[in-house]
Design an enzyme around this catalytic site. Structure first.
Site, PDB file in Angstrom:
ATOM      1  CE1 TYR A  85      79.396  20.810  12.777  1.00 38.09           C
ATOM      2  CE2 TYR A  85      78.400  19.523  11.179  1.00 38.09           C
ATOM      3  CZ  TYR A  85      78.982  21.170  11.765  1.00 38.09           C
ATOM      4  OH  TYR A  85      79.075  21.950  10.946  1.00 38.09           O
ATOM      5  CG  ASN A 120      71.550  19.594   0.680  1.00 42.83           C
ATOM      6  OD1 ASN A 120      71.189  20.641   0.814  1.00 42.83           O
ATOM      7  ND2 ASN A 120      69.964  18.793  -0.041  1.00 42.83           N
ATOM      8  CG  HIS A 152      78.251  23.920   1.200  1.00 45.76           C
ATOM      9  ND1 HIS A 152      77.096  24.087   1.490  1.00 45.76           N
ATOM     10  CD2 HIS A 152      79.173  24.259   1.120  1.00 45.76           C
ATOM     11  CE1 HIS A 152      77.223  25.408   0.941  1.00 45.76           C
ATOM     12  NE2 HIS A 152      78.602  25.811   0.585  1.00 45.76           N
ATOM     13  CB  CYS A 160      92.918  13.701  11.444  1.00 47.82           C
ATOM     14  SG  CYS A 160      93.507  13.846  12.585  1.00 47.82           S
ATOM     15  N   GLY A 224      65.094  24.607  -3.712  1.00 47.03           N
ATOM     16  CA  GLY A 224      64.888  24.051  -1.950  1.00 47.03           C
ATOM     17  C   GLY A 224      66.276  24.875  -1.518  1.00 47.03           C
ATOM     18  CB  THR A 225      68.796  27.043  -2.726  1.00 52.31           C
ATOM     19  OG1 THR A 225      69.841  27.488  -1.269  1.00 52.31           O
ATOM     20  CG2 THR A 225      69.020  27.223  -3.337  1.00 52.31           C
ATOM     21  CG  ASN A 250      62.628  28.062  -2.055  1.00 52.55           C
ATOM     22  OD1 ASN A 250      61.467  28.308  -1.359  1.00 52.55           O
ATOM     23  ND2 ASN A 250      63.416  28.250  -1.939  1.00 52.55           N
ATOM     24  CB  ALA A 268      61.033  19.956  -3.850  1.00 50.86           C
TER      25      ALA A 268
HETATM   26  C1  BV8 Z   1      84.048  30.785   1.841  1.00 54.49           C
HETATM   27  C2  BV8 Z   1      78.105  22.956   5.863  1.00 54.49           C
HETATM   28  C3  BV8 Z   1      85.711  31.668   0.718  1.00 54.49           C
HETATM   29  C4  BV8 Z   1      78.548  23.290   7.431  1.00 54.49           C
HETATM   30  C5  BV8 Z   1      77.594  24.907   5.391  1.00 54.49           C
HETATM   31  C6  BV8 Z   1      79.335  36.771  -0.429  1.00 54.49           C
HETATM   32  C7  BV8 Z   1      78.684  37.476  -0.411  1.00 54.49           C
HETATM   33  C8  BV8 Z   1      78.444  37.456   1.176  1.00 54.49           C
HETATM   34  C9  BV8 Z   1      79.446  36.418   2.040  1.00 54.49           C
HETATM   35  C10 BV8 Z   1      80.242  35.738   1.629  1.00 54.49           C
HETATM   36  C11 BV8 Z   1      80.470  36.103   0.019  1.00 54.49           C
HETATM   37  N1  BV8 Z   1      81.541  34.870  -0.144  1.00 54.49           N
HETATM   38  C12 BV8 Z   1      82.134  34.840   0.828  1.00 54.49           C
HETATM   39  C13 BV8 Z   1      80.518  34.368   1.532  1.00 54.49           C
HETATM   40  C14 BV8 Z   1      80.634  34.166   3.204  1.00 54.49           C
HETATM   41  C15 BV8 Z   1      79.962  32.584   3.213  1.00 54.49           C
HETATM   42  C16 BV8 Z   1      78.379  32.966   3.411  1.00 54.49           C
HETATM   43  O1  BV8 Z   1      78.300  33.003   2.209  1.00 54.49           O
HETATM   44  N2  BV8 Z   1      77.897  33.622   4.376  1.00 54.49           N
HETATM   45  C17 BV8 Z   1      75.965  34.011   4.088  1.00 54.49           C
HETATM   46  C18 BV8 Z   1      76.320  33.637   5.217  1.00 54.49           C
HETATM   47  C19 BV8 Z   1      76.211  35.524   3.479  1.00 54.49           C
HETATM   48  N3  BV8 Z   1      80.532  31.799   2.717  1.00 54.49           N
HETATM   49  C20 BV8 Z   1      81.750  31.439   3.424  1.00 54.49           C
HETATM   50  O2  BV8 Z   1      81.803  31.946   4.237  1.00 54.49           O
HETATM   51  C21 BV8 Z   1      82.285  30.112   1.965  1.00 54.49           C
HETATM   52  N4  BV8 Z   1      83.243  30.171   2.496  1.00 54.49           N
HETATM   53  O3  BV8 Z   1      83.057  31.429   0.793  1.00 54.49           O
HETATM   54  O4  BV8 Z   1      85.230  30.837   1.912  1.00 54.49           O
HETATM   55  C22 BV8 Z   1      85.931  33.135   1.716  1.00 54.49           C
HETATM   56  C23 BV8 Z   1      86.035  33.109   3.029  1.00 54.49           C
HETATM   57  C24 BV8 Z   1      85.937  34.205   3.601  1.00 54.49           C
HETATM   58  C25 BV8 Z   1      85.253  35.389   3.551  1.00 54.49           C
HETATM   59  C26 BV8 Z   1      85.084  35.376   1.692  1.00 54.49           C
HETATM   60  C27 BV8 Z   1      85.672  34.383   1.064  1.00 54.49           C
HETATM   61  C28 BV8 Z   1      81.788  28.910   2.958  1.00 54.49           C
HETATM   62  C29 BV8 Z   1      80.245  28.265   3.086  1.00 54.49           C
HETATM   63  C30 BV8 Z   1      79.638  27.330   3.387  1.00 54.49           C
HETATM   64  C31 BV8 Z   1      79.721  26.970   4.749  1.00 54.49           C
HETATM   65  N5  BV8 Z   1      78.693  26.406   5.154  1.00 54.49           N
HETATM   66  N6  BV8 Z   1      76.777  24.198   5.109  1.00 54.49           N
HETATM   67  C32 BV8 Z   1      76.926  22.769   8.067  1.00 54.49           C
HETATM   68  O5  BV8 Z   1      76.130  21.958   7.355  1.00 54.49           O
HETATM   69  O6  BV8 Z   1      77.719  22.415   8.957  1.00 54.49           O
HETATM   70  S1  BV8 Z   1      76.335  25.883   4.380  1.00 54.49           S
HETATM   71  C33 BV8 Z   1      74.874  25.914   4.781  1.00 54.49           C
HETATM   72  O7  BV8 Z   1      74.026  26.680   5.100  1.00 54.49           O
HETATM   73  C34 BV8 Z   1      73.927  24.684   3.363  1.00 54.49           C
HETATM   74  O8  BV8 Z   1      75.348  23.852   2.961  1.00 54.49           O
HETATM   75  C35 BV8 Z   1      73.520  25.575   2.785  1.00 54.49           C
HETATM   76  O9  BV8 Z   1      74.299  26.044   1.639  1.00 54.49           O
HETATM   77  C36 BV8 Z   1      73.420  27.016   3.595  1.00 54.49           C
HETATM   78  C37 BV8 Z   1      71.876  26.623   3.919  1.00 54.49           C
HETATM   79  O10 BV8 Z   1      71.319  27.345   2.783  1.00 54.49           O
HETATM   80  P1  BV8 Z   1      69.732  26.390   2.520  1.00 54.49           P
HETATM   81  O11 BV8 Z   1      70.079  24.779   2.082  1.00 54.49           O
HETATM   82  O12 BV8 Z   1      69.300  27.074   1.224  1.00 54.49           O
HETATM   83  O13 BV8 Z   1      68.858  26.306   3.506  1.00 54.49           O
HETATM   84  P2  BV8 Z   1      67.836  27.589   3.686  1.00 54.49           P
HETATM   85  O14 BV8 Z   1      67.315  26.788   4.738  1.00 54.49           O
HETATM   86  O15 BV8 Z   1      68.679  28.972   4.010  1.00 54.49           O
HETATM   87  O16 BV8 Z   1      66.908  27.623   2.423  1.00 54.49           O
HETATM   88  C38 BV8 Z   1      65.819  26.858   2.558  1.00 54.49           C
HETATM   89  C39 BV8 Z   1      64.991  26.822   1.726  1.00 54.49           C
HETATM   90  O17 BV8 Z   1      64.121  25.750   0.814  1.00 54.49           O
HETATM   91  C40 BV8 Z   1      64.017  28.183   1.492  1.00 54.49           C
HETATM   92  O18 BV8 Z   1      64.726  29.218   0.490  1.00 54.49           O
HETATM   93  C41 BV8 Z   1      62.432  27.658   1.718  1.00 54.49           C
HETATM   94  O19 BV8 Z   1      61.346  28.723   1.060  1.00 54.49           O
HETATM   95  C42 BV8 Z   1      63.271  26.661   0.716  1.00 54.49           C
HETATM   96  N7  BV8 Z   1      62.415  24.543   0.968  1.00 54.49           N
HETATM   97  C43 BV8 Z   1      61.862  25.022   2.572  1.00 54.49           C
HETATM   98  N8  BV8 Z   1      60.744  23.500   2.580  1.00 54.49           N
HETATM   99  C44 BV8 Z   1      61.397  23.190   0.488  1.00 54.49           C
HETATM  100  C45 BV8 Z   1      61.325  24.241  -0.038  1.00 54.49           C
HETATM  101  N9  BV8 Z   1      61.381  24.107  -1.246  1.00 54.49           N
HETATM  102  C46 BV8 Z   1      61.036  22.945  -1.871  1.00 54.49           C
HETATM  103  N10 BV8 Z   1      60.468  21.960  -1.072  1.00 54.49           N
HETATM  104  C47 BV8 Z   1      60.417  22.243  -0.088  1.00 54.49           C
HETATM  105  N11 BV8 Z   1      59.683  21.205   0.691  1.00 54.49           N
HETATM  106 ZN    ZN Z   2      94.764  12.378  12.142  1.00 56.12          ZN
END
Ligand code: BV8
Ligand code: ZN
Length: 278
Positions: A85, A120, A152, A160, A224-225, A250, A268
């Site tokens: 971080y 983000n 997020h 804390c 961009g997701t 995207n 974007a």
């Molecule tokens: C939760 C903060 C209850 C931390 C982040 C249902 C189905 C499957 C899995 C799950 C589900 N429900 C829950 C889950 C589990 C999990 C999950 O989703 N896992 C995934 C990996 C399958 N979700 C969770 O754990 C969530 N909590 O659901 O709690 C629960 C708990 C347990 C079990 C059940 C329920 C919490 C999720 C949040 C995690 N924290 N960030 C930190 O940043 O350090 S997530 C983090 O990753 C980001 O915030 C963001 O959300 C994600 C990354 O995705 P993107 O932002 O889209 O980035 P990425 O690089 O992947 O893609 C970039 C895109 O941009 C690409 O498409 C690319 O082509 C495009 N691009 C690139 N350049 C450009 C562009 N587009 C346009 N212009 C450009 N120039």
């Molecule tokens: Zn404290």
């Protein structure tokens, strides 16, 4: 215009045969919608130099974000997680909002029926908003209403692990030793980044306001997701289930491309200034 041999050719909307029509169709949909939800991911910050999660620089020391951004990783090795971080804070701290952030900031300031929900944690949407409103031409009410719904959390806030106190914190992180890691000024317990980790629930109020914005929207503009992380990736589906439509911007196809009525390929920072009515 001939491009210089060293110039990296950015994929551009003009390359695809029918992209001009898609831009027109998307403009019409956005222009006629009473309520719009904009959902952004790391791709909107790529042109600002912020590494995306799944892009070429997504890995950190060969570790995947999903490995490090978990309560288990922090429990096991808080120093390693704070190093990651700290690295991101420094990297992002040197980045500036790009034209996509600026176009979105202007639109949300000008139009109260446009809400921004972001995955983000880089704070660039907030910075673009501050700068767009810095000339004082917008009333305070529109500024607070234009604040993004941050699903997020933020790289520049801590929470804390003892008393739960949340604090703004843009300082570099001292990761010399476990003892030097950030400590709570109130109860001296270890601080953690104020972000939502994988396996952790989102803040229920924040999630509820995002769900309401998705259900109320006639158009959900997804920018961009990779749409792989939930519940964020389900918001556009809620818009569609509520009778609205999805428009995607995207550089690549995503699981949402088949859901979108129009999907525009391109960076974007190039597309949004031309797409958004500001
Ligand atoms: C939760 C903060 C209850 C931390 C982040 C249902 C189905 C499957 C899995 C799950 C589900 N429900 C829950 C889950 C589990 C999990 C999950 O989703 N896992 C995934 C990996 C399958 N979700 C969770 O754990 C969530 N909590 O659901 O709690 C629960 C708990 C347990 C079990 C059940 C329920 C919490 C999720 C949040 C995690 N924290 N960030 C930190 O940043 O350090 S997530 C983090 O990753 C980001 O915030 C963001 O959300 C994600 C990354 O995705 P993107 O932002 O889209 O980035 P990425 O690089 O992947 O893609 C970039 C895109 O941009 C690409 O498409 C690319 O082509 C495009 N691009 C690139 N350049 C450009 C562009 N587009 C346009 N212009 C450009 N120039
Ligand atoms: Zn404290």
């Amino acid at each position: 215009m001939e491009s210089r041999p060293d110039e990296v050719r950015q994929p551009d909307e003009v390359q695809e045969p029918d992209s001009a029509q898609r831009m027109d169709q998307a403009r019409r949909l956005l222009g006629s919608a009473r309520r719009v939800l904009i959902l952004t991911g790391a791709g909107v910050s790529a042109e600002s130099g912020v590494p995306t999660f799944r892009g070429p620089n997504g890995l950190w020391r060969t570790r995947r974000p999903e490995e490090l951004a978990t309560p288990q990783a922090f429990q096991a090795d808080p120093k390693l997680v704070w190093e990651w971080y700290g690295f991101r804070r420094e990297r992002v701290g040197a980045c500036r909002p790009n034209k996509a952030h600026v176009a979105i900031a202007r639109l949300t300031l000008e139009n109260e029926n446009v809400r921004l929900v972001t995955q983000n944690v880089d704070g660039l949407h907030e910075l673009a908003l501050e700068e767009a409103a810095s000339d004082g031409s917008y009333p305070a009410a529109s500024l607070s209403r234009a604040e993004p719904i941050r699903l997020h959390g933020s790289l520049f806030r801590t929470r804390c692990t003892g008393c739960g106190d949340r604090t703004l914190d843009r300082h570099p992180v001292d990761v010399d030793s476990e003892a030097s890691l950030p400590q709570c000024k109130k109860c001296a317990a270890l601080l953690r980044p104020d972000v939502v980790w994988f396996g952790e629930e989102l803040d229920p109020q924040i999630l509820q306001s995002a769900i309401e914005a998705a259900e109320a929207a006639e158009v959900c503009l997804v920018v961009g997701t990779s749409a792989l992380v939930h519940p964020a990736a389900s918001l556009p589906l809620l818009t569609r289930e509520s009778g609205g439509v999805v428009v995607e911007v995207n550089t690549e196809a995503t699981p949402l491309t088949e859901v979108a009525v129009v999907s525009i390929r391109g960076p974007a920072g190039k597309i949004l200034p031309r797409l958004l009515p500001v």
